[in-house]
Design a protein around this motif. Sequence first.
Motif, PDB file in Angstrom:
ATOM      1  N   ALA A  32       1.988   2.918  -5.678  1.00  0.00           N
ATOM      2  CA  ALA A  32       2.075   2.332  -7.018  1.00  0.00           C
ATOM      3  C   ALA A  32       3.411   2.665  -7.673  1.00  0.00           C
ATOM      4  N   GLN A  33       3.863   3.909  -7.530  1.00  0.00           N
ATOM      5  CA  GLN A  33       5.155   4.324  -8.086  1.00  0.00           C
ATOM      6  C   GLN A  33       6.316   3.558  -7.448  1.00  0.00           C
ATOM      7  N   ALA A  34       6.127   3.152  -6.177  1.00  0.00           N
ATOM      8  CA  ALA A  34       7.179   2.430  -5.456  1.00  0.00           C
ATOM      9  C   ALA A  34       7.230   0.953  -5.835  1.00  0.00           C
ATOM     10  N   GLY A  35       6.266   0.503  -6.626  1.00  0.00           N
ATOM     11  CA  GLY A  35       6.262  -0.893  -7.036  1.00  0.00           C
ATOM     12  C   GLY A  35       5.347  -1.784  -6.233  1.00  0.00           C
ATOM     13  N   VAL A  36       4.635  -1.204  -5.263  1.00  0.00           N
ATOM     14  CA  VAL A  36       3.647  -1.982  -4.513  1.00  0.00           C
ATOM     15  C   VAL A  36       2.486  -2.302  -5.452  1.00  0.00           C
ATOM     16  N   ARG A  37       1.945  -3.499  -5.344  1.00  0.00           N
ATOM     17  CA  ARG A  37       0.844  -3.885  -6.233  1.00  0.00           C
ATOM     18  C   ARG A  37      -0.445  -4.218  -5.493  1.00  0.00           C
ATOM     19  N   GLU A  38      -0.355  -4.544  -4.209  1.00  0.00           N
ATOM     20  CA  GLU A  38      -1.555  -4.851  -3.429  1.00  0.00           C
ATOM     21  C   GLU A  38      -1.601  -3.963  -2.195  1.00  0.00           C
ATOM     22  N   VAL A  39      -2.735  -3.308  -2.001  1.00  0.00           N
ATOM     23  CA  VAL A  39      -2.910  -2.416  -0.851  1.00  0.00           C
ATOM     24  C   VAL A  39      -4.211  -2.778  -0.130  1.00  0.00           C
ATOM     25  N   VAL A  40      -4.109  -2.986   1.162  1.00  0.00           N
ATOM     26  CA  VAL A  40      -5.274  -3.227   2.007  1.00  0.00           C
ATOM     27  C   VAL A  40      -5.716  -1.891   2.595  1.00  0.00           C
ATOM     28  N   VAL A  41      -6.996  -1.600   2.524  1.00  0.00           N
ATOM     29  CA  VAL A  41      -7.543  -0.377   3.104  1.00  0.00           C
ATOM     30  C   VAL A  41      -8.662  -0.762   4.065  1.00  0.00           C
ATOM     31  N   ASN A  42      -8.501  -0.399   5.342  1.00  0.00           N
ATOM     32  CA  ASN A  42      -9.611  -0.650   6.267  1.00  0.00           C
ATOM     33  C   ASN A  42     -10.489   0.589   6.320  1.00  0.00           C
ATOM     34  N   SER A  43     -11.719   0.405   6.726  1.00  0.00           N
ATOM     35  CA  SER A  43     -12.668   1.520   6.777  1.00  0.00           C
ATOM     36  C   SER A  43     -13.760   1.193   7.773  1.00  0.00           C
ATOM     37  N   ALA A  44     -14.370   2.231   8.322  1.00  0.00           N
ATOM     38  CA  ALA A  44     -15.474   2.040   9.271  1.00  0.00           C
ATOM     39  C   ALA A  44     -16.486   3.172   9.098  1.00  0.00           C
ATOM     40  N   TRP A  45     -16.091   4.390   9.498  1.00  0.00           N
ATOM     41  CA  TRP A  45     -16.984   5.533   9.364  1.00  0.00           C
ATOM     42  C   TRP A  45     -17.222   5.844   7.878  1.00  0.00           C
ATOM     43  N   LEU A  46     -18.500   5.860   7.476  1.00  0.00           N
ATOM     44  CA  LEU A  46     -18.867   6.104   6.075  1.00  0.00           C
ATOM     45  C   LEU A  46     -18.083   5.186   5.145  1.00  0.00           C
ATOM     46  N   SER A  47     -17.963   3.947   5.577  1.00  0.00           N
ATOM     47  CA  SER A  47     -17.156   2.956   4.874  1.00  0.00           C
ATOM     48  C   SER A  47     -17.551   2.789   3.411  1.00  0.00           C
ATOM     49  N   GLU A  48     -18.862   2.865   3.146  1.00  0.00           N
ATOM     50  CA  GLU A  48     -19.320   2.624   1.774  1.00  0.00           C
ATOM     51  C   GLU A  48     -18.774   3.663   0.808  1.00  0.00           C
ATOM     52  N   GLN A  49     -18.528   4.889   1.300  1.00  0.00           N
ATOM     53  CA  GLN A  49     -17.955   5.905   0.424  1.00  0.00           C
ATOM     54  C   GLN A  49     -16.533   5.536   0.001  1.00  0.00           C
ATOM     55  N   ILE A  50     -15.763   5.005   0.936  1.00  0.00           N
ATOM     56  CA  ILE A  50     -14.389   4.603   0.627  1.00  0.00           C
ATOM     57  C   ILE A  50     -14.387   3.430  -0.338  1.00  0.00           C
ATOM     58  N   LEU A  51     -15.246   2.438  -0.089  1.00  0.00           N
ATOM     59  CA  LEU A  51     -15.318   1.284  -0.984  1.00  0.00           C
ATOM     60  C   LEU A  51     -15.732   1.707  -2.384  1.00  0.00           C
ATOM     61  N   ASP A  52     -16.735   2.584  -2.474  1.00  0.00           N
ATOM     62  CA  ASP A  52     -17.216   3.023  -3.786  1.00  0.00           C
ATOM     63  C   ASP A  52     -16.161   3.844  -4.519  1.00  0.00           C
ATOM     64  N   GLY A  86      -9.132  -0.652  -7.283  1.00  0.00           N
ATOM     65  CA  GLY A  86      -7.804  -0.048  -7.371  1.00  0.00           C
ATOM     66  C   GLY A  86      -7.190  -0.045  -8.752  1.00  0.00           C
ATOM     67  N   GLN A  87      -7.912  -0.538  -9.739  1.00  0.00           N
ATOM     68  CA  GLN A  87      -7.326  -0.689 -11.087  1.00  0.00           C
ATOM     69  C   GLN A  87      -6.840   0.636 -11.659  1.00  0.00           C
ATOM     70  N   ARG A  88      -7.564   1.721 -11.375  1.00  0.00           N
ATOM     71  CA  ARG A  88      -7.165   2.990 -11.974  1.00  0.00           C
ATOM     72  C   ARG A  88      -5.870   3.537 -11.379  1.00  0.00           C
ATOM     73  N   TYR A  89      -5.454   3.000 -10.238  1.00  0.00           N
ATOM     74  CA  TYR A  89      -4.169   3.393  -9.644  1.00  0.00           C
ATOM     75  C   TYR A  89      -3.040   2.450 -10.081  1.00  0.00           C
ATOM     76  N   GLY A  90      -3.382   1.403 -10.803  1.00  0.00           N
ATOM     77  CA  GLY A  90      -2.400   0.376 -11.106  1.00  0.00           C
ATOM     78  C   GLY A  90      -2.172  -0.546  -9.931  1.00  0.00           C
ATOM     79  N   LEU A  91      -3.186  -0.666  -9.071  1.00  0.00           N
ATOM     80  CA  LEU A  91      -3.090  -1.451  -7.846  1.00  0.00           C
ATOM     81  C   LEU A  91      -4.259  -2.426  -7.754  1.00  0.00           C
ATOM     82  N   SER A  92      -4.087  -3.419  -6.899  1.00  0.00           N
ATOM     83  CA  SER A  92      -5.196  -4.247  -6.454  1.00  0.00           C
ATOM     84  C   SER A  92      -5.501  -3.835  -5.018  1.00  0.00           C
ATOM     85  N   ILE A  93      -6.689  -3.238  -4.805  1.00  0.00           N
ATOM     86  CA  ILE A  93      -7.059  -2.786  -3.467  1.00  0.00           C
ATOM     87  C   ILE A  93      -7.965  -3.821  -2.825  1.00  0.00           C
TER      88      ILE A  93
END
Length: 223
Positions: A42-62, A67-74
């Motif tokens: 976010a500090q670098a000016g990136v606005r969209e970040v893709v995050v993949n997940s598998a193991w305990l994926s729901e924890q990462i999604l939750d 991403g709004q609280r980081y100033g990002l669209s995740i």
Amino acid sequence: MKAMILAAGLGSRMRPLTETCPKPLLKAGGKPLIDYHLEKLAQAGVREVVVNSAWLSEQILDYLGDGQRYGLSILHSPESEPLETAGGIVKALPLLGDDPFILVNGDIWTDMDFAPLTSISPASAHLFLTVNPAHNPAGDFSISSQGALAERDDDALTFMGVSVWQPAVFAELAQGKRALKPIIDTLIAEQRATASAFHGQWWDIGTPERLAALDDFLQKESA
């Protein structure tokens, strides 16, 4: 420029910590490892970040949400089973678009400034290498005098898990499990990859002991 954080690993070497918590959400210095990456992007000016997940994926999604609280669209790319690095990128490709993207391993920590990465537009890929840690003394790759990524030789360095890629590298690949190393080897053979050396702080969080050491380091840094 978009970025992708790789967060789909099983974290087998981190057990028992990862039996109930995905590795990118393990804490060091009082916050999850993935937060450091998201804040720096976010500090670098990136606005969209893709995050993949598998193991305990729901924890990462939750935890990450939109991403709004980081100033990002995740943008999330969940996998029913870990597809390995290249397989995860292929699956997420529709979310990444046509322009170069930053790729960061979710299980590292570094004080690298990500801002300069946003101006890199490699022919195919640009990898960042660093001084070999004790657990990888032989290194992974070398850098030629012209700045090309090269096969490992006597002055090899360790791949940081930070790189910039052209999505076209993955565009013709079929979906499914696929490692990244064979793709990198092909790019080296075709002289289509470049590299830079990084001399700052970098930690590969591969074991509970390394996580504890990083936590101690960060606690001291903030004291």
